[in-house]
Enzyme design. Sequence first.
Site, PDB file in Angstrom:
ATOM      1  CG  HIS A   1      20.216 -35.222  11.209  1.00  0.00           C
ATOM      2  ND1 HIS A   1      20.431 -36.319  12.010  1.00  0.00           N
ATOM      3  CD2 HIS A   1      21.393 -34.541  11.171  1.00  0.00           C
ATOM      4  CE1 HIS A   1      21.681 -36.290  12.466  1.00  0.00           C
ATOM      5  NE2 HIS A   1      22.282 -35.224  11.961  1.00  0.00           N
TER       6      HIS A   1
ATOM      7  CG  ASN B   1      -0.708   3.108   3.155  1.00  0.00           C
ATOM      8  OD1 ASN B   1      -1.504   3.005   2.238  1.00  0.00           O
ATOM      9  ND2 ASN B   1       0.517   3.577   2.992  1.00  0.00           N
ATOM     10  N   GLY B   2      -2.590   0.304   6.162  1.00  0.00           N
ATOM     11  CA  GLY B   2      -2.670  -0.324   7.482  1.00  0.00           C
ATOM     12  C   GLY B   2      -3.914  -1.173   7.614  1.00  0.00           C
TER      13      GLY B   2
ATOM     14  CB  CYS C   1      -0.948   0.079   1.189  1.00  0.00           C
ATOM     15  SG  CYS C   1      -2.226  -1.157   1.190  1.00  0.00           S
TER      16      CYS C   1
ATOM     17  CD  GLU D   1      12.219 -12.079  -1.752  1.00  0.00           C
ATOM     18  OE1 GLU D   1      13.440 -12.037  -1.989  1.00  0.00           O
ATOM     19  OE2 GLU D   1      11.602 -11.152  -1.220  1.00  0.00           O
TER      20      GLU D   1
ATOM     21  CD  GLU E   1      18.784 -13.073   1.248  1.00  0.00           C
ATOM     22  OE1 GLU E   1      17.947 -13.352   2.121  1.00  0.00           O
ATOM     23  OE2 GLU E   1      18.582 -12.195   0.396  1.00  0.00           O
TER      24      GLU E   1
ATOM     25  CE  LYS F   1      16.400 -11.716  -2.477  1.00  0.00           C
ATOM     26  NZ  LYS F   1      16.765 -11.144  -1.211  1.00  0.00           N
TER      27      LYS F   1
ATOM     28  CE  LYS G   1      13.214  -2.697  -1.337  1.00  0.00           C
ATOM     29  NZ  LYS G   1      14.120  -3.863  -1.439  1.00  0.00           N
TER      30      LYS G   1
ATOM     31  CD1 TRP H   1       0.527  -6.341  -1.825  1.00  0.00           C
ATOM     32  CD2 TRP H   1      -0.132  -6.673   0.289  1.00  0.00           C
ATOM     33  NE1 TRP H   1       1.003  -7.564  -1.423  1.00  0.00           N
ATOM     34  CE2 TRP H   1       0.608  -7.790  -0.130  1.00  0.00           C
ATOM     35  CE3 TRP H   1      -0.649  -6.663   1.573  1.00  0.00           C
ATOM     36  CZ2 TRP H   1       0.857  -8.881   0.682  1.00  0.00           C
ATOM     37  CZ3 TRP H   1      -0.414  -7.753   2.398  1.00  0.00           C
ATOM     38  CH2 TRP H   1       0.341  -8.845   1.949  1.00  0.00           C
TER      39      TRP H   1
ATOM     40  NE  ARG I   1       4.763   1.839   0.345  1.00  0.00           N
ATOM     41  CZ  ARG I   1       5.278   2.245   1.492  1.00  0.00           C
ATOM     42  NH1 ARG I   1       6.395   2.938   1.485  1.00  0.00           N
ATOM     43  NH2 ARG I   1       4.700   1.983   2.635  1.00  0.00           N
TER      44      ARG I   1
HETATM   45  C1  AGP Z   1      13.835  -9.332   0.820  1.00  0.00           C
HETATM   46  O1  AGP Z   1      14.184  -9.799  -0.446  1.00  0.00           O
HETATM   47  C2  AGP Z   1      12.450  -9.424   1.145  1.00  0.00           C
HETATM   48  N1  AGP Z   1      11.608  -8.853   0.175  1.00  0.00           N
HETATM   49  C3  AGP Z   1      11.974  -9.331   2.574  1.00  0.00           C
HETATM   50  O2  AGP Z   1      12.274 -10.556   3.157  1.00  0.00           O
HETATM   51  C4  AGP Z   1      12.528  -8.204   3.469  1.00  0.00           C
HETATM   52  O3  AGP Z   1      13.879  -8.405   3.718  1.00  0.00           O
HETATM   53  C5  AGP Z   1      11.729  -8.159   4.772  1.00  0.00           C
HETATM   54  O4  AGP Z   1      10.397  -7.857   4.489  1.00  0.00           O
HETATM   55  C6  AGP Z   1      12.290  -7.180   5.773  1.00  0.00           C
HETATM   56  O5  AGP Z   1      12.278  -5.881   5.272  1.00  0.00           O
HETATM   57  P1  AGP Z   1      13.141  -4.736   5.924  1.00  0.00           P
HETATM   58  O6  AGP Z   1      14.569  -5.099   5.762  1.00  0.00           O
HETATM   59  O7  AGP Z   1      12.756  -3.501   5.169  1.00  0.00           O
HETATM   60  O8  AGP Z   1      12.762  -4.666   7.369  1.00  0.00           O
END
Ligand code: AGP
Length: 609
Positions: free
Chosen positions: A505, A99-100, A2, A489, A482, A486, A604, A74, A27
């Site tokens: 395990h 927003n929220g 949002c 995502e 990570e 990636k 974002k 969103w 975002r």
């Molecule tokens: C990263 O690729 C992500 N889109 C997501 O995990 C992000 O790192 C997470 O939402 C935390 O965001 P921030 O670092 O702005 O707090």
Amino acid sequence: MCGLIGALSRRNVAPLLLDGLKRLEYRGYDSAGLACIDGAGISVHRRVGKVAELERLLQRRMPDSAIGIGHTRWATHGEPEERNAHPQVSRDTIAVVHNGIIENYEGLRKMLEVMGYAFSSDTDTEVVAHLVHYHYAGLSDLFAAVRTAVNQLVGAYAIAVMAADRPDCLVVARQGNPLAVGIGDGEQFVASDAVALLPFTDRFVFLEDGDVACLAADGLSVLDADGQAVERPLQQLDVAGAGADKGPYRHYMLKEIHEQPDALADTIRGCVEHGMLLPAALGFTDRELLQRVQAVHIVACGTSHHAGEVARYWLESVARLPCSVDLASEYRYRDPVVPPGCLFVTLSQSGETADTLAALRYAAKAGYLGTLAICNCPASSLVRESAMHLLTRAGPEIGVASTKAFTTQLLSVLLLTLLLAHRHRHDAQAGRSQLEQLRQVSARVEDVLNLSRRIEALAVPLVNHASALFLGRGPLYPIAREGALKLKEISYIHAEAYASGELKHGPLALVDDQMPVIALAPSNLLLDKQRSNLREVQARKGQLFVFSDRDSGIEAGPGVRLVEMPKVDALSAPIVYAVALQLLAYHAAVLRGSDVDKPRNLAKSVTVE
Ligand code: AGP
């Protein structure tokens, strides 16, 4: 997640609002809209999908108005449909963007229905529109009506409200969601992110939780949570490069991956002078407090949480400090024990992540030695609400998938680790050799960027699989996590990461000739163990994709694809290997044709819990 914008000017604001909405696209959202006031009252324009859809609609007849509000939504309450998009309107009189999440919206909705209000959407926002309408009808004062309405709301919100018969003022309020008021020449703006307003002004007032403000031609009036008039400081933002375009790159993500050598060099430059770490740049303006740190507790979400997990290895092995790491969404609900002398550290790119902010607010009252935000956005709520801050120097990151913000977080926590490790020594040379090594990190990342074609070739066989496993050991285990995040995502390939020792395990049961296993295997103290784990995969005919350096002795062969990485020191390895996995995910996503910069369902800045 949002985005909200509003404008009050002497010129036509419709094109400005559209421009601002485009800047908020990063975002993540699924519908967009705007409302203006013209001779005929409030006109509302909404579209499901991208801002480009809204723009196409407006091109047929661009509104001409000196006041307006806009939104990218969103979906939370109600599906992404036009009737659920914002602005939401009450009886053609009040328009609201929000927003929220309003947690008590169901009770309010029932009450308003009894009072005769008809609802046309499934949103919690429509409740706000009708509530303001009700109070405005009674009070005939929009500022007072919004103040009264927000007192009835439970939850998190940033709202902007306008009334059809008041084209001279815009009323805004925040609780838990950011709002920046932009001050222009004879015009005023508001947005959930200052980035949306950068073409119009670089002067901002950041509202605090509980504030309700009125933007009018003659100035800005702000009332705090107690209804007292307050002046929030005017801040000038350094906007160099902000919102810059993609340049020669196909995607923001690729551009941001390539910006890492400079971002890492800037991070070192900002924290080191004459070969010595600068405690103040690393957050410690209070040198005495630095000496008192006995433990560290890190809290973050997503990619930032992975940076925290790598930091734990460094803080324990290099600085010899006990360190625990939590997901922000879990932290405050598990009643954590605070050890004596414990520093509370948050990691966040945006500084607006709702879970991380909530954790900070909890920690501020929990008896920690201090709170330190490691953040990429200087004007964010996290930085403003933390006692200390360390700014990462990644520059604005537009791609939803975090890349340069992550590696600069890693380097920042590494510098913090060295500061803590050597804080008691009088020897000015302490840590110098490690710092010298770290100066090489940009060059090694550059070497990895030069491997992009090779990594792209590796992505080709990967994209035909539905699932992948990632393996790493020591600080490279969180890097494997990570890498898996990636890939998930942006390419939508299911991926999981394991500490290599865990393979037998459980996850080994998944390995057959159809399972790609991506392994990080630099030559280090754990290499022999890692090689044994790779043999376990080979014995089950798993398809290995190995990232390793020449000294490891690992060779390509049947079932083993290899990317020969540059040789790096142990401290730099997580940063350098992270970049290789970013490229792998990027190429896989491009090959699968996904929307790399704006992956589905993601945002974002995650401003709801
Ligand atoms: C990263 O690729 C992500 N889109 C997501 O995990 C992000 O790192 C997470 O939402 C935390 O965001 P921030 O670092 O702005 O707090």
